[in-house]
Design a protein around this motif. Structure first.
Motif, PDB file in Angstrom:
ATOM      1  N   TYR A  46      -5.256  -7.558   7.497  1.00  0.00           N
ATOM      2  CA  TYR A  46      -4.660  -8.187   6.313  1.00  0.00           C
ATOM      3  C   TYR A  46      -3.721  -9.315   6.724  1.00  0.00           C
ATOM      4  CZ  TYR A  46      -2.599  -8.882   1.701  1.00  0.00           C
ATOM      5  OH  TYR A  46      -2.166  -9.430   0.507  1.00  0.00           O
ATOM      6  N   HIS A 101      -7.229  -3.265   1.300  1.00  0.00           N
ATOM      7  CA  HIS A 101      -6.113  -2.518   1.894  1.00  0.00           C
ATOM      8  C   HIS A 101      -5.427  -1.614   0.875  1.00  0.00           C
ATOM      9  CE1 HIS A 101      -5.667  -4.061   6.075  1.00  0.00           C
ATOM     10  NE2 HIS A 101      -6.503  -4.970   5.603  1.00  0.00           N
ATOM     11  N   ASN A 105      -5.376   2.426   1.575  1.00  0.00           N
ATOM     12  CA  ASN A 105      -4.068   3.060   1.704  1.00  0.00           C
ATOM     13  C   ASN A 105      -3.789   4.058   0.591  1.00  0.00           C
ATOM     14  OD1 ASN A 105      -2.424   2.169   4.067  1.00  0.00           O
ATOM     15  ND2 ASN A 105      -3.067   0.169   3.328  1.00  0.00           N
ATOM     16  N   ASP A 344      -0.853  -1.106   6.919  1.00  0.00           N
ATOM     17  CA  ASP A 344      -1.899  -0.856   7.869  1.00  0.00           C
ATOM     18  C   ASP A 344      -1.418  -1.379   9.168  1.00  0.00           C
ATOM     19  OD1 ASP A 344      -5.163  -2.393   7.585  1.00  0.00           O
ATOM     20  OD2 ASP A 344      -3.684  -3.032   8.952  1.00  0.00           O
TER      21      ASP A 344
END
Length: 388
Positions: A46, A101, A105, A344
């Motif tokens: 990311y 993401h 997550n 992350d």
């Protein structure tokens, strides 16, 4: 004899040309493989710096993939007749990466691992790649590497094919990602231990409750991010009633001395760029009677193909006792794990060569920071201070 010598020279010249062409083709394939690896590395880490994305993507890049109801995306990207969506431009690619993401997550069990971040990596099967003109086709896969360590039932994996088209500078101008959406949805459901699957909303019209009893707040997508809707769970969490906040306040009313400025600035940067986001913030109930940590997913919502609202869904709450500051966790709903949606540390990218041992780091080139050219308002939709 003269004729024979001429024929030999022509043969040698032809062999040399073919060898040169083969060598050039291999070099082109290697360069384009490196570009695809860089794309996957930026995606898994990311990376937010636009300049790095622009170094491998043409400004007018398009990316076609199946409709993915398990994560956020603009409704304007969807071609209903083809059951696919088309991501437009570099900014669209960064927003889609943010969406991935947020999804992954959301697999974390926040009651046990409040700071957990899911890692994942991509693999590109380089030895089977097919190059033709300005195009390259190859197989790829994506797999999470630590979801089970963060409370998920299993790791999730996605496999598919890609077709990339490059310009003369070896930048990607068009990309098509093909994979089995239903198979991945089933994995997400199993990984989360969910009994049902919930579609992530992408329009105001489809943003309807009860969101598995998670606290929900909807705001306008532009300053001052006025609250337009809350549910009963949000009222109970914050101590504010709908009639006191709807059309009157932003979630700035939740801010306090312990609200994290860096996190809110990062969050508002995502909102400024119309990206989905995940955040963990320390907020306050009405009158600052209680302090709580708010684990929230934020999704942009469209009206007539334009992003006009944001919805914030709390996936976990931790109450902080003022006396000893110990965390007292409660769940956002009655289920063992509060996850309104199947979402992350930096990931990695690998490529299988003929040795099957070639690995390319996907940790991303440097820290995740926005371009200095973009200035973002920090009036948070979930409670922040105002900065210039």
């Amino acid at each position: 004899k003269t004729t024979l010598d001429e024929l030999c020279r022509e043969r040698d010249s032809l062999v040399s040309e073919r060898a040169g062409a083969a060598s050039l083709l291999l070099e082109v394939q290697k360069t384009r493989t490196d570009v695809l690896l860089s794309f996957f590395a930026l995606r898994s880490s990311y990376e937010k710096r636009r300049a790095l994305w622009s170094s491998i993507l043409d400004e007018s890049v398009t990316c076609v993939m199946p409709v993915t109801p398990y994560r956020s995306f603009p409704a304007s990207e969807v071609q209903i007749s083809k059951c696919q969506r088309t991501i437009m431009g570099v900014d669209g690619m960064i927003a889609d990466t943010a969406s991935m993401h947020v999804l992954l997550n959301s697999l974390v069990d926040r009651s046990r691992y409040p700071e957990g971040k899911v890692e994942f990596r991509y693999t590109l099967i380089a030895e089977e790649a097919v190059v033709s003109g300005g195009q390259m086709m190859a197989r790829w896969s994506m797999v999470t590497t630590n979801a089970t360590k963060l409370g998920s039932k299993q790791e999730v994996k996605k496999m598919g094919m890609l077709c990339a088209r490059f310009n003369s500078a070896h930048k990607i101008v068009a990309l098509e990602l093909m994979f089995d959406v239903m198979a991945f949805m089933l994995q997400l459901k199993q990984s989360a231990g969910a009994s049902a699957f919930t579609v992530v909303p992408n329009t105001v019209q489809t943003c309807i409750g009860p969101f598995r009893n998670a606290p929900m707040v909807m705001t306008l997508a532009d300053r001052p991010y006025t609250i337009v809707q809350v549910n009963e769970q949000w009222e109970e969490m914050t101590g504010w009633k709908a009639e006191d906040v709807v059309g009157k306040h932003s979630c700035k009313i939740l801010q306090g001395s312990q609200t994290e400025k860096a996190m809110t600035n990062d969050l508002m940067s995502s909102i400024h760029h119309q990206r989905p986001a995940f955040a963990v913030l320390t907020n306050y109930t009405r009158g600052e009677k209680k302090i709580f940590r708010n684990f929230i997913n934020l999704y942009p919502l469209s009206t007539d193909s334009k992003i006009t609202h944001y919805v914030g869904l709390t996936v976990h709450i931790e109450w902080l006792d003022k006396g000893d500051n110990q965390r007292k966790a409660i769940k956002a709903d009655s289920e063992p794990r509060a996850r309104p949606f199947l979402g992350d540390k930096k990931g990695s990218v690998t490529t299988n060569s003929k040795d099957n041992n070639v690995v390319s780091s996907g940790s991303g080139p440097g820290p995740n920071t926005e371009s200095s050219s973009s200035k973002t308002s920090s009036t948070s939709i979930i409670g922040s201070r105002t900065t210039s």
